[in-house]
Design a protein around this motif. Structure first.
Motif, PDB file in Angstrom:
ATOM      1  N   ARG A 114       0.825  -1.205   0.000  1.00  0.00           N
ATOM      2  CA  ARG A 114       0.000   0.000   0.000  1.00  0.00           C
ATOM      3  C   ARG A 114       0.856   1.251   0.000  1.00  0.00           C
ATOM      4  NH1 ARG A 114      -4.511   0.950   3.856  1.00  0.00           N
ATOM      5  NH2 ARG A 114      -4.809   2.558   2.287  1.00  0.00           N
ATOM      6  N   LYS A 118       0.930   4.686  -2.824  1.00  0.00           N
ATOM      7  CA  LYS A 118       0.592   6.080  -2.547  1.00  0.00           C
ATOM      8  C   LYS A 118       1.859   6.870  -2.303  1.00  0.00           C
ATOM      9  CE  LYS A 118       0.047   5.784   2.444  1.00  0.00           C
ATOM     10  NZ  LYS A 118      -0.813   6.092   3.554  1.00  0.00           N
ATOM     11  N   ARG A 160      -3.163  14.575   1.743  1.00  0.00           N
ATOM     12  CA  ARG A 160      -3.273  13.127   1.565  1.00  0.00           C
ATOM     13  C   ARG A 160      -4.579  12.829   0.871  1.00  0.00           C
ATOM     14  NH1 ARG A 160       0.006  10.097   5.209  1.00  0.00           N
ATOM     15  NH2 ARG A 160      -1.509   8.449   5.125  1.00  0.00           N
ATOM     16  N   ALA A 163      -8.227   7.443   1.523  1.00  0.00           N
ATOM     17  CA  ALA A 163      -7.647   6.105   1.610  1.00  0.00           C
ATOM     18  C   ALA A 163      -8.256   5.206   0.547  1.00  0.00           C
ATOM     19  CB  ALA A 163      -7.899   5.512   2.992  1.00  0.00           C
ATOM     20  N   GLU A 352       0.735   4.486   9.570  1.00  0.00           N
ATOM     21  CA  GLU A 352       0.084   5.075   8.408  1.00  0.00           C
ATOM     22  C   GLU A 352      -1.086   4.214   7.936  1.00  0.00           C
ATOM     23  OE1 GLU A 352       2.601   6.121   5.206  1.00  0.00           O
ATOM     24  OE2 GLU A 352       3.666   7.679   6.336  1.00  0.00           O
ATOM     25  N   SER A 353      -0.897   2.907   7.924  1.00  0.00           N
ATOM     26  CA  SER A 353      -1.979   2.016   7.525  1.00  0.00           C
ATOM     27  C   SER A 353      -3.157   2.130   8.488  1.00  0.00           C
ATOM     28  CB  SER A 353      -1.474   0.572   7.478  1.00  0.00           C
ATOM     29  OG  SER A 353      -2.513  -0.310   7.150  1.00  0.00           O
ATOM     30  N   ASP A 356      -5.045   5.348   7.728  1.00  0.00           N
ATOM     31  CA  ASP A 356      -5.850   5.196   6.509  1.00  0.00           C
ATOM     32  C   ASP A 356      -7.091   4.344   6.781  1.00  0.00           C
ATOM     33  OD1 ASP A 356      -4.021   6.672   5.120  1.00  0.00           O
ATOM     34  OD2 ASP A 356      -3.039   4.965   4.154  1.00  0.00           O
ATOM     35  N   ARG A 360     -11.104   5.381   6.643  1.00  0.00           N
ATOM     36  CA  ARG A 360     -12.102   4.638   5.869  1.00  0.00           C
ATOM     37  C   ARG A 360     -13.310   4.292   6.719  1.00  0.00           C
ATOM     38  NH1 ARG A 360     -12.813  -0.926   5.061  1.00  0.00           N
ATOM     39  NH2 ARG A 360     -10.885  -1.357   6.193  1.00  0.00           N
ATOM     40  N   GLN A 767      -6.548  13.614   7.457  1.00  0.00           N
ATOM     41  CA  GLN A 767      -7.581  12.887   6.726  1.00  0.00           C
ATOM     42  C   GLN A 767      -8.976  13.064   7.280  1.00  0.00           C
ATOM     43  OE1 GLN A 767      -6.614   8.997   5.066  1.00  0.00           O
ATOM     44  NE2 GLN A 767      -4.824   8.913   6.388  1.00  0.00           N
TER      45      GLN A 767
END
Length: 772
Positions: A114, A118, A160, A163, A352-353, A356, A360, A767
């Motif tokens: 991932r 990005k 950013r 996601a 970071e994951s 994201d 979501r 985000q």
């Protein structure tokens, strides 16, 4: 509580002496050794590792403090608890530990994919250039006084993008048996053993070195002896001695290989202490303390080799009003302050994951009509109704409260099931799972409350490994509509990322827990960061914990050590003069006093102490308790059938259990009613006696009675979260073996949780709007 004259000097603290042991004879002599502060002995014992660490009660940068002492792992020789079992052909039957390790490996691979899809915050690898080089140059200029702090400022970071749909992981292999994980090839281990012997290092480290460095370990270790620092438990001074033996006159403090290895070691130690990254000035200062003459060059080398990542995180923006005023006056807008962080890739990508995935979940729209949820909320009252209403309209909801407040997410679980939703609750421990399942399946009148709820109440580890919980869809997402995590403070960034990325689109997530307990054993402070970020609704329970113990613990949570009425002797204070007397009185309480006075058998009493080392740490207490409660020769690694143990299948997890037998297959345990076989070569590293635990090993579970041991040498280890967690493990009776005098009320009032450096709030602000 009654008060004895000899204890009245401890103002503000409960001062009842144990009536059952008051005349129990003269205290045994003993000397206090070590600090007992959660930092195991650092001289000669390399067992202070991530597997044995409490993940945040020590100072990782200086090597002092307790991050290596208290925790959920098990001690061993050399560099125990590394968690690296090696890789190879997987056996046909996989243990839960193997399944969990495999799931973590797949998750890290997915995160890396991932990240490649990005725009990363800072690029690294090959050679240092671009923003990373500019940032380090700016740091150097600021520290030398050549430029002001504004030198860090650059163009506004690129926003950013939303996601993307995550790449789902394959469904984990179900656990059907226990078997040892494959390790490095025997010839590799033997070759590593020869290199270690040549350099004067313990040959017992060979399997762990082979697992950490792979099949090329012998050549890699000979070419770069400081690679020994990649083995958990090895310290820089030990690696230096090894390097001097192999390199001779070519071994220098300014060796680029040494600086790069020490950077990695410091970042690993920071992770043990709970940090996901370190600020660049703190890292360079720590390198100087470790004898690295040019810390910035060492960091540059680590970045260029891809062994670490560098980040520029913008801090809070100036208030909008001040920016507008400056623009109207024709003044230049103040530059946004930033901080430069350096971290290991695995934790940086996991954070970071996680950000994201949370974005979501937060941005997903609910599918059920609000009217159905309102009907469900009307059936309950108070905070439970507020929680149900919040979940009706939001993908992510935070819920805070003590032990009694767990009834509120349980009410939510029942309401969701009544609406026909697939609801799952995942607890930190098997004990928490069983207690929640019992509460869900039995109403106050004894009738069934939620049918078949027990199959959907699982542990987080079981959920991620596939051993428990619902199945997964073809894309690898969990087949559920609502996931409730009642022990959210225990989530580290890696496990949290795995949970969030396993959620299907449209699923709701409720993170619930007590924010006053100890944070996770692993890096990060996910629950605390989310509370601080205010990116979703937060429901604070108004349900107090009942009884004298609940009143005492609630006061500790707000920094007050109150004297509470305990007419049934629910709380007893046993003053001691030294560590030897503390061990003596602890054994007396567990074996005699508590069973006789309160009807709680010794097997239902837990002993909690700040650290493993010292004259009253878990080692000393477990040795004394075994001698009294289950004496035996300890023919299998010091264990006998009937011994209480704690098993750490992977770093950061502690499974209380009982020894059943030992044979050629290994040590047979019973953990949470399930049979577990620990291979012989893993017993020393992953199993320790379990009558006495640390607070991190005990968090998430409760016992009818708890004996908390506070020897004099533990004063520096005490903090409000530690005391809150330890005292809160008791359901009916709490005995405090008290030898720290005024350090106890002082820790409650003045010593909060040690801060952790994380990036999650900054990543979330980019985000998700902070509208809650």
């Amino acid at each position: 509580m009654s008060t004895e004259p000899e204890t009245t000097r401890d103002a503000g603290a409960p001062t009842t002496a144990d009536p059952e042991t008051q005349d129990a004879g003269e205290p045994s002599a003993g000397t206090e050794q070590g600090r007992g502060d959660g930092a195991e002995e650092t001289g000669g014992d390399a067992s202070a590792t991530a597997a044995d660490g409490d993940g945040g009660d020590g100072d990782a940068l200086t090597g002092a403090g307790g991050s290596g002492a208290e925790g959920s792992g098990a001690e061993g020789s050399g560099a125990e608890g590394s968690g690296a079992e090696g890789e190879g052909e997987a056996p046909a039957q996989r243990s839960e530990a193997e399944a969990e390790i495999a799931a973590q490996r797949l998750e890290r691979e997915r995160i890396e994919r991932r990240k490649a899809e990005k725009q990363g915050p800072i690029s690294s690898g090959g050679k240092l250039s671009g923003t990373a080089a500019d940032l380090l140059a700016a740091v150097r200029a600021v520290e030398s006084g050549a430029k002001p702090a504004a030198a860090f400022d650059g163009p506004e970071p690129t926003p950013r993008r939303a996601a993307p749909e995550p790449v789902r992981r394959p469904e984990p292999v179900a656990v059907t048996g226990a078997g040892p994980a494959a390790g490095p090839a025997p010839e590799t281990v033997e070759a590593v053993r020869r290199v270690l012997a040549e350099g004067g290092a313990p040959e017992a480290l060979a399997p762990q070195v082979g697992a950490a460095l792979g099949e090329g370990a012998p050549d890699e270790l000979r070419a770069d002896p400081w690679q020994l620092l990649r083995v958990a438990g090895v310290r820089p001074e030990q690696a230096d001695g090894f390097a001097r033996a192999l390199l001779g006159a070519d071994c220098r403090p300014d060796d680029e290989r040494r600086g790069r290895a020490v950077v990695g070691w410091l970042l690993e130690q920071a992770a043990v202490a709970g940090h996901t990254a370190l600020e660049l000035p703190a890292l360079t200062a720590a390198l100087a303390q470790r004898g690295v003459p040019d810390g910035e060059a060492a960091v540059q080398s680590a970045l260029a080799e891809g062994e670490a990542l560098v980040f520029q995180d913008a801090l809070e923006e100036p208030a909008a009003g001040r920016r507008d005023d400056a623009a109207q006056d024709g003044e230049e807008a103040q530059p946004r302050p930033v901080r430069v962080l350096v971290g290991l890739e695995r934790y940086a990508l996991a954070e970071e994951s996680l950000a994201d995935g949370l974005a979501r979940v937060i941005n997903a729209l609910p599918k059920e009509p609000a009217a159905e949820w309102e009907t469900a909320a009307a059936a309950v009252s108070g905070s439970a109704a507020e929680l149900i209403r919040a979940v009706a309209g939001h993908g992510l909801v935070l819920h805070t409260g003590g032990e009694a407040a767990r009834a509120e997410p349980a009410a939510l679980f029942g309401a969701a099931r009544a609406l026909g939703l697939r609801a799952v609750a995942a607890c930190h421990t098997a004990d928490g799972r069983d207690r929640l399942a019992a509460a869900l399946t039995t109403a106050e009148d004894g009738s069934a409350a939620v049918a078949d709820a027990g199959t959907d109440v699982v542990t987080v580890a079981g959920l991620l490994s596939g051993a428990e919980g619902p199945g997964r869809d073809p894309e690898g997402a969990l087949e559920l509509d609502l996931l409730v995590l009642p022990d959210a403070p225990q989530l580290d960034v890696e496990s949290a990322a795995m949970v969030v990325e396993s959620l299907p689109d449209g699923a709701r997530l409720v993170l619930s827990g007590d924010p006053a307990v100890l944070w996770s054993a692993g890096p990060g402070r996910v629950f605390a960061d989310l509370l601080a970020a205010r990116v979703c609704p937060q429901i604070a329970s108004r349900t107090p914990d009942p009884g004298p113990i609940g009143e005492l613990v609630s006061g500790i949570g707000i920094g007050e050590l109150n004297q509470v009425d305990a007419p049934g002797k629910e709380i007893v204070i046993v003053p001691v003069r030294d560590a030897g007397e503390a061990v003596h009185r602890t054994v007396q309480l567990v074996a005699d006093s508590v069973p006789r006075a309160f009807g709680v058998p010794s097997e239902q009493t837990v002993v909690i102490t700040p650290g493993h080392g010292g004259a009253a740490g878990t080692r000393a207490l477990n040795a004394a308790l075994k001698e009294r409660l289950n004496p035996g020769p300890g023919r299998f690694g010091g264990f006998d059938p009937g011994d209480r143990v704690v098993h750490s299948p992977v770093p950061g997890r502690a499974l209380p259990g009982l020894v059943v037998k030992a044979d050629a297959d290994g040590l047979h345990l019973e953990c949470a009613g399930e049979p577990v076989v620990v291979p012989k070569d893993l017993v020393e590293r992953s199993v320790r006696h379990g009558w006495a635990l640390t607070a991190h090993q005990a968090v998430g579970s409760r016992w009818p009675a708890a004996v908390v041991v506070l020897p004099g040498d533990a004063a520096q280890a005490l903090s409000r979260p530690w005391i809150y967690t330890a005292f809160g493990r008791a359901e009916r009776h709490l005995s405090v073996v008290h030898g720290v005098e005024q350090a106890l009320p002082r820790a409650v009032a003045e010593v909060p949780a040690k801060p952790r450096t994380t990036r999650l709030p900054t990543l979330l602000r980019a985000q998700v709007p902070t509208a809650h």
